[in-house]
Motif scaffolding. Sequence first.
Motif, PDB file in Angstrom:
ATOM      1  N   SER A  12     -53.062  25.285  19.808  1.00 51.83           N
ATOM      2  CA  SER A  12     -51.677  25.187  20.289  1.00 51.83           C
ATOM      3  C   SER A  12     -51.566  24.663  21.717  1.00 51.83           C
ATOM      4  CB  SER A  12     -50.998  26.548  20.187  1.00 51.83           C
ATOM      5  OG  SER A  12     -50.771  26.828  18.837  1.00 51.83           O
ATOM      6  N   ILE A  13     -52.421  25.136  22.633  1.00 49.00           N
ATOM      7  CA  ILE A  13     -52.228  24.698  24.025  1.00 49.00           C
ATOM      8  C   ILE A  13     -52.600  23.220  24.166  1.00 49.00           C
ATOM      9  CG2 ILE A  13     -54.482  25.371  25.013  1.00 49.00           C
ATOM     10  CD1 ILE A  13     -51.020  25.894  26.629  1.00 49.00           C
ATOM     11  N   ARG A  17     -49.476  21.025  25.297  1.00 48.54           N
ATOM     12  CA  ARG A  17     -49.503  20.605  26.703  1.00 48.54           C
ATOM     13  C   ARG A  17     -50.540  19.548  27.016  1.00 48.54           C
ATOM     14  NH1 ARG A  17     -48.972  26.088  29.524  1.00 48.54           N
ATOM     15  NH2 ARG A  17     -47.083  26.833  28.546  1.00 48.54           N
ATOM     16  N   ASP A  35     -62.739  19.997  17.553  1.00 45.22           N
ATOM     17  CA  ASP A  35     -62.361  21.357  17.162  1.00 45.22           C
ATOM     18  C   ASP A  35     -63.240  21.720  15.967  1.00 45.22           C
ATOM     19  OD1 ASP A  35     -59.576  23.230  17.579  1.00 45.22           O
ATOM     20  OD2 ASP A  35     -60.757  23.596  15.764  1.00 45.22           O
ATOM     21  N   ARG A  40     -57.568  19.959  12.542  1.00 43.02           N
ATOM     22  CA  ARG A  40     -56.803  20.054  13.805  1.00 43.02           C
ATOM     23  C   ARG A  40     -57.188  18.924  14.748  1.00 43.02           C
ATOM     24  NH1 ARG A  40     -57.642  26.419  14.618  1.00 43.02           N
ATOM     25  NH2 ARG A  40     -56.565  26.969  12.714  1.00 43.02           N
ATOM     26  N   ASN A  74     -61.284  32.000  24.378  1.00 49.73           N
ATOM     27  CA  ASN A  74     -61.737  32.588  25.650  1.00 49.73           C
ATOM     28  C   ASN A  74     -63.254  32.764  25.784  1.00 49.73           C
ATOM     29  OD1 ASN A  74     -59.010  32.852  26.000  1.00 49.73           O
ATOM     30  ND2 ASN A  74     -58.963  35.085  25.993  1.00 49.73           N
ATOM     31  N   HIS A  77     -65.323  29.648  27.114  1.00 45.84           N
ATOM     32  CA  HIS A  77     -65.076  28.906  28.366  1.00 45.84           C
ATOM     33  C   HIS A  77     -66.302  28.886  29.283  1.00 45.84           C
ATOM     34  CE1 HIS A  77     -60.427  29.728  28.052  1.00 45.84           C
ATOM     35  NE2 HIS A  77     -60.903  29.021  27.048  1.00 45.84           N
ATOM     36  N   GLU A  94     -59.000  26.297  30.543  1.00 44.11           N
ATOM     37  CA  GLU A  94     -57.882  27.192  30.245  1.00 44.11           C
ATOM     38  C   GLU A  94     -58.151  28.602  30.790  1.00 44.11           C
ATOM     39  OE1 GLU A  94     -54.968  27.475  29.639  1.00 44.11           O
ATOM     40  OE2 GLU A  94     -54.479  25.423  29.150  1.00 44.11           O
ATOM     41  N   LYS A  95     -57.076  29.333  30.974  1.00 42.49           N
ATOM     42  CA  LYS A  95     -57.190  30.710  31.400  1.00 42.49           C
ATOM     43  C   LYS A  95     -57.341  31.622  30.186  1.00 42.49           C
ATOM     44  CE  LYS A  95     -54.172  32.564  29.847  1.00 42.49           C
ATOM     45  NZ  LYS A  95     -53.532  32.677  28.496  1.00 42.49           N
ATOM     46  N   ASP A 121     -56.155  26.672  34.427  1.00 40.49           N
ATOM     47  CA  ASP A 121     -54.757  26.414  34.054  1.00 40.49           C
ATOM     48  C   ASP A 121     -53.834  27.623  34.263  1.00 40.49           C
ATOM     49  OD1 ASP A 121     -52.424  25.360  33.208  1.00 40.49           O
ATOM     50  OD2 ASP A 121     -53.038  24.973  31.153  1.00 40.49           O
ATOM     51  N   ASN A 123     -50.749  27.755  35.127  1.00 41.83           N
ATOM     52  CA  ASN A 123     -49.657  26.790  35.296  1.00 41.83           C
ATOM     53  C   ASN A 123     -48.416  27.374  35.950  1.00 41.83           C
ATOM     54  OD1 ASN A 123     -49.772  28.075  32.574  1.00 41.83           O
ATOM     55  ND2 ASN A 123     -47.674  27.303  32.519  1.00 41.83           N
ATOM     56  N   TRP A 160     -47.735  32.015  17.874  1.00 37.55           N
ATOM     57  CA  TRP A 160     -48.041  30.867  18.743  1.00 37.55           C
ATOM     58  C   TRP A 160     -49.327  30.146  18.343  1.00 37.55           C
ATOM     59  CZ3 TRP A 160     -47.326  27.582  22.847  1.00 37.55           C
ATOM     60  CH2 TRP A 160     -48.475  27.134  23.505  1.00 37.55           C
ATOM     61  N   SER A 161     -50.395  30.910  18.131  1.00 37.73           N
ATOM     62  CA  SER A 161     -51.724  30.363  17.874  1.00 37.73           C
ATOM     63  C   SER A 161     -51.720  29.400  16.671  1.00 37.73           C
ATOM     64  CB  SER A 161     -52.655  31.545  17.587  1.00 37.73           C
ATOM     65  OG  SER A 161     -53.892  31.128  17.121  1.00 37.73           O
ATOM     66  N   ALA A 162     -52.684  28.451  16.673  1.00 36.14           N
ATOM     67  CA  ALA A 162     -52.796  27.525  15.548  1.00 36.14           C
ATOM     68  C   ALA A 162     -52.947  28.297  14.229  1.00 36.14           C
ATOM     69  CB  ALA A 162     -53.996  26.611  15.767  1.00 36.14           C
ATOM     70  N   TRP A 169     -57.582  34.948  16.513  1.00 38.84           N
ATOM     71  CA  TRP A 169     -58.660  35.360  17.426  1.00 38.84           C
ATOM     72  C   TRP A 169     -58.125  36.130  18.631  1.00 38.84           C
ATOM     73  CZ3 TRP A 169     -58.599  33.949  22.513  1.00 38.84           C
ATOM     74  CH2 TRP A 169     -57.738  32.909  22.868  1.00 38.84           C
TER      75      TRP A 169
HETATM   76  N1  LIG Z   1     -52.123  28.163  30.319  1.00 45.47           N
HETATM   77  C1  LIG Z   1     -51.377  28.691  29.372  1.00 45.47           C
HETATM   78  O1  LIG Z   1     -50.189  28.933  29.571  1.00 45.47           O
HETATM   79  C2  LIG Z   1     -51.978  29.011  28.030  1.00 45.47           C
HETATM   80  C3  LIG Z   1     -51.147  29.257  26.924  1.00 45.47           C
HETATM   81  C4  LIG Z   1     -51.743  29.522  25.703  1.00 45.47           C
HETATM   82  C5  LIG Z   1     -53.125  29.576  25.567  1.00 45.47           C
HETATM   83  N2  LIG Z   1     -53.912  29.371  26.661  1.00 45.47           N
HETATM   84  C6  LIG Z   1     -55.378  29.440  26.556  1.00 45.47           C
HETATM   85  O2  LIG Z   1     -55.850  28.289  25.880  1.00 45.47           O
HETATM   86  C7  LIG Z   1     -56.995  28.616  25.097  1.00 45.47           C
HETATM   87  C8  LIG Z   1     -56.720  28.192  23.659  1.00 45.47           C
HETATM   88  O3  LIG Z   1     -55.584  28.925  23.197  1.00 45.47           O
HETATM   89  P1  LIG Z   1     -54.570  28.376  22.096  1.00 45.47           P
HETATM   90  O4  LIG Z   1     -53.291  29.039  22.354  1.00 45.47           O
HETATM   91  O5  LIG Z   1     -54.636  26.916  22.006  1.00 45.47           O
HETATM   92  O6  LIG Z   1     -55.226  29.042  20.790  1.00 45.47           O
HETATM   93  P2  LIG Z   1     -55.270  28.449  19.316  1.00 45.47           P
HETATM   94  O7  LIG Z   1     -55.736  29.562  18.455  1.00 45.47           O
HETATM   95  O8  LIG Z   1     -53.979  27.813  18.982  1.00 45.47           O
HETATM   96  O9  LIG Z   1     -56.359  27.295  19.408  1.00 45.47           O
HETATM   97  C9  LIG Z   1     -57.703  27.546  19.752  1.00 45.47           C
HETATM   98  C10 LIG Z   1     -58.527  26.436  19.152  1.00 45.47           C
HETATM   99  O10 LIG Z   1     -59.871  26.571  19.609  1.00 45.47           O
HETATM  100  C11 LIG Z   1     -60.708  26.239  18.518  1.00 45.47           C
HETATM  101  N3  LIG Z   1     -62.056  26.771  18.715  1.00 45.47           N
HETATM  102  C12 LIG Z   1     -62.569  27.940  18.258  1.00 45.47           C
HETATM  103  N4  LIG Z   1     -63.864  28.033  18.594  1.00 45.47           N
HETATM  104  C13 LIG Z   1     -64.176  26.897  19.263  1.00 45.47           C
HETATM  105  C14 LIG Z   1     -65.371  26.396  19.812  1.00 45.47           C
HETATM  106  N5  LIG Z   1     -66.512  27.073  19.749  1.00 45.47           N
HETATM  107  N6  LIG Z   1     -65.333  25.193  20.412  1.00 45.47           N
HETATM  108  C15 LIG Z   1     -64.190  24.484  20.492  1.00 45.47           C
HETATM  109  N7  LIG Z   1     -63.024  24.915  19.974  1.00 45.47           N
HETATM  110  C16 LIG Z   1     -63.022  26.106  19.358  1.00 45.47           C
HETATM  111  C17 LIG Z   1     -60.006  26.813  17.311  1.00 45.47           C
HETATM  112  O11 LIG Z   1     -60.464  26.233  16.092  1.00 45.47           O
HETATM  113  C18 LIG Z   1     -58.560  26.504  17.626  1.00 45.47           C
HETATM  114  O12 LIG Z   1     -58.136  25.282  17.059  1.00 45.47           O
HETATM  115  C19 LIG Z   1     -57.210  30.111  25.261  1.00 45.47           C
HETATM  116  O13 LIG Z   1     -58.195  30.358  26.235  1.00 45.47           O
HETATM  117  C20 LIG Z   1     -55.860  30.627  25.745  1.00 45.47           C
HETATM  118  O14 LIG Z   1     -55.941  31.785  26.557  1.00 45.47           O
HETATM  119  C21 LIG Z   1     -53.348  29.070  27.871  1.00 45.47           C
END
Ligand SMILES: NC(=O)c1ccc[n+]([C@@H]2O[C@H](COP(=O)([O-])OP(=O)(O)OC[C@H]3O[C@@H](n4cnc5c(N)ncnc54)[C@H](O)[C@@H]3O)[C@@H](O)[C@H]2O)c1
Length: 346
Positions: A12-13, A17, A35, A40, A74, A77, A94-95, A121, A123, A160-162, A169
């Motif tokens: 999603s992020i 974004r 991914d 995705r 998370n 990272h 990402e945070k 991030d 933001n 929110w999450s994908a 997760w």
């Molecule tokens: N800055 C912000 O405002 C904000 C908002 C939302 C999420 N985030 C952060 O962004 C990160 C992703 O969150 P999201 O909301 O996109 O979650 P999400 O569940 O929508 O997407 C996460 C993606 O990561 C993939 N993934 C899983 N394991 C992986 C790996 N080993 N290598 C690469 N990709 C892998 C998943 O398949 C999934 O498509 C998290 O750390 C979350 O905390 C930040």
Amino acid sequence: MTLKVGIIGCGSIATHRHAPEYSSNPYTQIHLVYDPNPERAQKLAAQYGGQVAGSWEEVVHHPELAAISDCSTNEMHHIITTQALLAGKHVLCEKPMATTSEGAETILAAARASGKILMVDHNQRLVPAHQKARQLIAAGELGKILSFKTSFGHKGPEYWSANRTKGTWFFKKARSALGVAGDLGIHKVDLLRYLLQDEIVQVSAFADVLDKKDEQGQPIEVCDHMVCLLKTQSGAVGTASFSWSYYGDEDNSTILYGERGIMKIFADPQKDIEVVTAGGERAVYQIGAMQTNDAQTKSGVIDTFVEAIRTGTAPAVTGEDGLYALRIIEAAMESAATGRSVELFV
Ligand SMILES: NC(=O)c1ccc[n+]([C@@H]2O[C@H](COP(=O)([O-])OP(=O)(O)OC[C@H]3O[C@@H](n4cnc5c(N)ncnc54)[C@H](O)[C@@H]3O)[C@@H](O)[C@H]2O)c1
């Protein structure tokens, strides 16, 4: 010169974004995405360009890439961002920067060794109303800040999450680690540091699973609520509340109480900032709403990251900022687990 960038994690992020903001930045081109869920990655590449890689390692080591967005979950990272920095890439991580401060320190060491730009991030620092609020506070509009109240809550990551199910997760300890505290809380403790230009030095907190259930109907493994008491180095005291169970409008408000007045940021949907003085005068600043899960607007994060790369200057949110925010959240988790107040040394 066009900077070729890679995106790791196409959830999603990345979709809301990173990809659209790279796509609209005049200096960048999305070259490679990855991914573990190939659909995705393919969907993101089809919409914003680039090829699909077979592994995150392929992205990290790709010779043509200048920069990488680490949008993975998370627990990855500290591995992916560290390897990307050591491979000579600039990284927007990402945070939360990592799930532990040790992980964040590993990333920081890699950034120092490589000399590459590392941005985290958080933001909320780039939201124009927050930038204006910081200026007003620094100019002494409220006098000394005595107290504060900040909140961040919405109906939860399963909306929110994908993976929009209770199996997300975000609800698993091994992957999210810090629950709502690492998801939403970390934004607000970073924002307090930014607005007040002060450090949090003491934390007490409650953290609980009040409402969320997993796919088996069992309480989730990480906290869905956290309420903190915070004290700053200059002596201000305040509260911070984070929740995945605010089933209505998202709350992203911050109120600052100073010697000369009160500043309310996003506390009223009609007013971005309202300052009320002790004498009853009111000033409203309409500067633009911030992004919500349901109403995404440009965050400015990618433009800021790219500008730091192009100018060789420190990014708006450094790796050190990411580490400080994580330490505050870790202290809050420790307090919640032990029932004791925890001091932070800055
Ligand atoms: N800055 C912000 O405002 C904000 C908002 C939302 C999420 N985030 C952060 O962004 C990160 C992703 O969150 P999201 O909301 O996109 O979650 P999400 O569940 O929508 O997407 C996460 C993606 O990561 C993939 N993934 C899983 N394991 C992986 C790996 N080993 N290598 C690469 N990709 C892998 C998943 O398949 C999934 O498509 C998290 O750390 C979350 O905390 C930040």
